[in-house]
Design an enzyme around this catalytic site. Structure first.
Site, PDB file in Angstrom:
ATOM      1  N   GLU A  28      17.702 -32.041 -26.265  1.00  0.00           N
ATOM      2  CA  GLU A  28      17.058 -33.114 -27.024  1.00  0.00           C
ATOM      3  C   GLU A  28      18.105 -33.872 -27.843  1.00  0.00           C
ATOM      4  O   GLU A  28      18.201 -35.095 -27.776  1.00  0.00           O
ATOM      5  CB  GLU A  28      15.996 -32.514 -27.945  1.00  0.00           C
ATOM      6  CG  GLU A  28      15.280 -33.528 -28.819  1.00  0.00           C
ATOM      7  CD  GLU A  28      14.364 -32.872 -29.832  1.00  0.00           C
ATOM      8  OE1 GLU A  28      13.507 -33.586 -30.387  1.00  0.00           O
ATOM      9  OE2 GLU A  28      14.502 -31.659 -30.089  1.00  0.00           O
ATOM     10  N   HIS A  29      18.877 -33.138 -28.630  1.00  0.00           N
ATOM     11  CA  HIS A  29      19.957 -33.717 -29.439  1.00  0.00           C
ATOM     12  C   HIS A  29      21.284 -33.119 -28.981  1.00  0.00           C
ATOM     13  O   HIS A  29      21.420 -31.902 -28.919  1.00  0.00           O
ATOM     14  CB  HIS A  29      19.785 -33.391 -30.925  1.00  0.00           C
ATOM     15  CG  HIS A  29      18.458 -33.757 -31.496  1.00  0.00           C
ATOM     16  ND1 HIS A  29      17.426 -32.841 -31.646  1.00  0.00           N
ATOM     17  CD2 HIS A  29      17.985 -34.937 -31.965  1.00  0.00           C
ATOM     18  CE1 HIS A  29      16.382 -33.446 -32.185  1.00  0.00           C
ATOM     19  NE2 HIS A  29      16.686 -34.719 -32.384  1.00  0.00           N
TER      20      HIS A  29
END
Length: 442
Positions: A333-334
């Site tokens: 996601e990040h």
């Protein structure tokens, strides 16, 4: 007292590394049969009884005594009042974040286009905003005004006519920051309802809650399950899993910085995932020491510790090239590229929701105010999904205008293909528009 941290250590050189990595990444939602059935029952009740069901569920689940739906509607004036109830610093921070989010997303807006062929045929694409979008916002004291900005602003930039927000107020708890963010973001209507019943109301409409075209926003397992069930009746953004951060570091960043970056996602909940990948074994040891040193200072130490111990990892790789390969395998996601020259490695990153470039770019800046959206694909879905954006609130229609000559020419091709599929009506529909060359233009 927080138990000692024992974050998992993996080495990409180990023969069973791939198996251990797969196990680390595996996550299944806890939407069991009982949750599923309860959600289906709630959706059915809302479809059949509308507002009455919403009032009943709000009394039961949120502990509120309300007489009718009128008690669950917040007028625009209440949002404006919230702006006066937060501090000046909070209002300025919300307004600055909103301006940056708006500026970034305006660059995503797609426009209609056409082109004309030599025979006068016109082909193109018409881009149209959704009529109405529904935004789910978790309620209570632990709600997130930043999520209001990140979901509502792209919708308004896209040109959505009406943004409808639902936010529960359990035991009457109203988060003034959330309401202030809704005011700043341009939310049009607010209902103080939540859970699966709020999702059902947005998807099917009730006497008071208008039916929307798309439902976006985070929520608990009941909200996520409801979104699964109403998909098809309405669009949804995504079914989000636990928060994730993957830090790729060359070993030259302050280990305290890296530890705190890992904490920034681990503090979300016990299932959140924080992973560090580095070719520097000594640096991994330093970060482990920083984790142990800093954890007792954290307000959410228990949650962080459970997350770090259960789903976190420090991964030793051969070199930076292998670090990038691991990052693409995880599709986080990040992704933080905490390295000397992040631009050099960026072309090799294929799968990530958001990429944070360089040592000074903490993931937290993207969560709040950098500008890009913080609604990102999780659980490896960055392999095929994108961050929430203006494009999620726009739809596209194909435009086809055929001149007489164009219809005649295309009709010959369509006829052959249609008859090859034994669809005679298709073929004849095209053939009726075929004209002899000498007849064209007469």
């Amino acid at each position: 007292m927080t138990a000692p941290t024992a974050i998992r250590r993996l080495n990409a050189a180990d023969p069973d590394f791939a198996r251990h990595l797969d196990h680390l990444l595996s996550w299944e939602s806890v939407s069991d049969d009982s949750v599923n059935q309860r959600v289906l029952d709630i959706i059915k009740a809302v479809r059949e009884r509308g507002d009455a069901a919403l009032v009943e569920f709000t009394q039961r689940f949120d502990g509120l005594q309300v007489a009718s739906m009128a008690d669950l509607i917040l007028p625009r004036e209440r949002l404006e009042l919230a702006l006066t109830r937060i501090t000046v610093a909070q209002r300025e921070a919300l307004e600055k974040a909103a301006a940056r989010v708006r500026s970034y997303h305006e660059k995503q807006k797609q426009d209609s286009w056409t082109y004309t062929e030599a025979d006068g045929t016109v082909l193109g694409q018409k881009v149209t905003p959704l009529d109405r979008a529904g935004l789910y916002v978790p309620g209570g004291k632990a709600s997130y005004p930043s999520s209001v900005l990140m979901n509502a602003i792209p919708a308004k930039v896209a040109g959505v006519t009406e943004v409808v927000m639902v936010v529960p107020t359990p035991r009457g708890e109203v988060n003034e920051l959330v309401l202030a963010a809704a005011c700043i973001a341009g939310v049009d209507r607010v209902f103080t309802i939540g859970g699966a019943q709020a999702v059902a109301a947005l998807a099917y409409g009730t006497e008071s809650v208008p039916q929307v075209d798309k439902v976006v926003g985070p929520g608990n397992i009941y909200v996520a399950t409801a979104k699964r069930h109403v998909f098809g009746q309405v669009g949804i953004d995504m079914i989000a899993g636990p928060s994730e951060i993957l830090v790729v570091c060359d070993g030259q960043t302050d280990p305290d910085w890296i530890a705190m970056d890992l904490f920034s996602q681990a503090e979300h909940d016990e299932d959140a995932q924080a992973i560090l990948v580095s070719p520097d074994a000594e640096f991994l040891d330093k970060v482990a020491a920083s984790i142990a040193k800093l954890l007792p200072t954290m307000e959410r130490a228990e949650i962080i510790n459970t997350s770090i111990n259960g789903r976190g990892a420090l991964i030793k790789v051969r070199d930076m090239q292998q670090a990038i390969e691991v990052a693409n395998r995880i599709a986080p996601e990040h992704l933080e590229l905490s390295v000397a020259d992040p631009q050099a490695w960026l072309p090799q990153i294929r799968h990530a929701g958001a990429i944070f470039m360089g040592r000074h770019t903490s993931e937290a800046l993207g969560d709040y105010c950098a500008g890009p959206n913080h609604v990102l694909p999780t659980s490896g879905t960055a392999r095929f999904s994108s961050p929430l954006g203006v494009y999620d609130f726009q739809k596209r229609s194909s435009i086809i205008f055929c001149s007489e000559q164009g219809a005649s020419e295309l009709g010959r091709t369509a006829s052959v293909l249609a008859r090859g599929e034994s669809l005679t009506a298709h073929a004849r529909s095209a053939e009726y528009r075929i004209v002899d060359d000498q007849d064209q233009g007469q």
